[in-house]
Design a protein around this motif. Structure first.
Motif, mmCIF file in Angstrom:
data_model
loop_
_atom_site.group_PDB
_atom_site.id
_atom_site.type_symbol
_atom_site.label_atom_id
_atom_site.label_comp_id
_atom_site.label_asym_id
_atom_site.label_seq_id
_atom_site.Cartn_x
_atom_site.Cartn_y
_atom_site.Cartn_z
ATOM 1 N N ASP A 112 0.862 -1.193 0.000
ATOM 2 C CA ASP A 112 0.000 0.000 0.000
ATOM 3 C C ASP A 112 0.896 1.240 0.000
ATOM 4 O O ASP A 112 0.860 2.048 0.922
ATOM 5 C CB ASP A 112 -0.917 -0.011 1.216
ATOM 6 N N VAL A 113 1.697 1.372 -1.053
ATOM 7 C CA VAL A 113 2.722 2.405 -1.092
ATOM 8 C C VAL A 113 2.120 3.813 -1.089
ATOM 9 O O VAL A 113 2.710 4.744 -0.519
ATOM 10 C CB VAL A 113 3.631 2.203 -2.320
ATOM 11 N N GLU A 114 0.953 3.990 -1.691
ATOM 12 C CA GLU A 114 0.328 5.317 -1.711
ATOM 13 C C GLU A 114 0.001 5.781 -0.291
ATOM 14 O O GLU A 114 0.243 6.941 0.054
ATOM 15 C CB GLU A 114 -0.935 5.298 -2.572
ATOM 16 N N TYR A 115 -0.533 4.887 0.516
ATOM 17 C CA TYR A 115 -0.860 5.243 1.900
ATOM 18 C C TYR A 115 0.408 5.546 2.687
ATOM 19 O O TYR A 115 0.449 6.496 3.477
ATOM 20 C CB TYR A 115 -1.627 4.098 2.561
ATOM 21 N N ALA A 128 8.916 8.817 1.925
ATOM 22 C CA ALA A 128 9.618 7.775 1.168
ATOM 23 C C ALA A 128 10.643 7.052 2.034
ATOM 24 O O ALA A 128 10.906 5.860 1.846
ATOM 25 C CB ALA A 128 10.296 8.391 -0.061
ATOM 26 N N GLY A 129 11.218 7.757 2.982
ATOM 27 C CA GLY A 129 12.212 7.137 3.858
ATOM 28 C C GLY A 129 11.644 6.031 4.717
ATOM 29 O O GLY A 129 12.380 5.130 5.137
#
Length: 314
Positions: free
Chosen positions: A64-67, A74-75
């Motif tokens: 769930d990279v958007e969340y 990003a870190g």
């Protein structure tokens, strides 16, 4: 000690420490007995915990990279000491670590570390219980099973729920014993056996979870990943077997595919959305799914048998 939604950091960390020390210690001992170079063992000892933690967290975030990017930064993707880890990410990290440490002897290291990996999985599942996760449906009333180790208590809802983390740990411990007692064949066989059989069991166990499991909409990520891992193991055994016995191989893949489709139908049947399976109640659906997962594990053993027992490489 085990309470749903209650994070016991001390006991969780202790369980992970016991698992890591046991897994690394057993792996080192087996590698020394197998004649693996000391520098490769030392490098594996360093890389395994780092790669396992890093990739388990990274894949968890990528689901769930958007969340993650919206809520954190990003870190956070690389902050493996933070919350959020995925079982199959850890498995991927362990494989990469062993190949990074062993090079061409990667399969040999995987073979020697396979029992330790099963031990680590069991410890991680216990740690999951200390973290207040790994539970299933609520009992909705008092019964004989409303006690540990069958169920864990939820102080917020004042109810008991099935302690799935216990069953997951027991499956891993059973595989741990099996891998210790089995006769070694070719290098990497033990690791494939562990991944294939444990992933087969996880298909139904992930379906039973009611905690903070990973999902894409209604799709359970680790349930899908479990089926993919079983397929990957079947392909590896098939490639290892070489030519011949095409009919047996095709039949094995066909049975696996049918079981995957059957499990998918049963997922919808638990919600009453499959008309021709309406005669099955929820419990019957999960019993049928468990049977399908046993057949998936049987496919792994079947393809392994087709592959044949070949002597371990020197």
């Amino acid at each position: 000690m085990f309470a749903i939604g209650v994070e016991n950091h001390l006991l969780c960390g202790l369980a992970l420490l016991v698992g890591a020390v046991g897994a690394l210690g057993l792996g080192c001992r087996r590698c020394l007995s197998a004649g693996v170079a000391g520098r490769k063992i030392a490098l594996a000892t360093v890389l395994l915990p780092l790669f396992t933690a890093f990739f388990s967290h990274l894949l968890y975030c990528l689901v769930d990279v958007e969340y993650i990017l919206y809520s954190y930064s990003a870190g956070y993707l690389f902050a493996f000491w933070e919350k959020g880890h995925m079982f199959y990410g850890g498995m991927l990290g362990a494989v990469l670590a062993l190949f990074a440490a062993g090079g061409r002897e990667g399969p040999k290291l995987m073979e020697q570390y396979a029992p330790g990996a099963a031990w680590m999985i069991a410890a991680a599942r216990v740690a999951e219980g200390f973290w207040g996760q790994g539970y299933g449906e609520y009992a909705g009333g008092e019964s004989f099973f409303c006690r540990f180790p069958f169920m864990a208590y939820d102080p917020y809802y004042e109810d008991w729920a099935w302690a799935l983390f216990v069953l997951e740990a027991l499956v891993a411990l059973a595989l741990f014993v099996m891998l210790l007692k089995r006769k070694q064949t070719w290098q990497g066989d033990g690791a494939l056996l562990l991944m294939g059989l444990y992933a087969s069991a996880q298909v139904v166990l992930e379906s039973l979870r009611r905690d903070e499991f990973l999902r894409w909409g209604f799709v359970r990520v680790e349930e899908v990943a479990s089926a993919v891992v079983v397929l990957a193991v079947l392909v590896c055994y098939c490639v290892r077997a070489g030519g011949g016995r095409a009919l047996a191989k095709a039949a094995c893949f066909a049975v696996f595919a049918l079981m995957v489709v059957f499990c998918l139908l049963l997922e919808f049947a638990t919600e009453g959305r499959i008309p021709f399976l309406e005669f099955l109640d929820v419990n019957a659906c999960y019993i049928a799914m468990a049977g399908a997962c046993v057949l998936m594990g049987g496919c792994v053993l079947w393809m392994r048998r087709i592959c044949g027992d070949k002597p371990a490489a020197a």
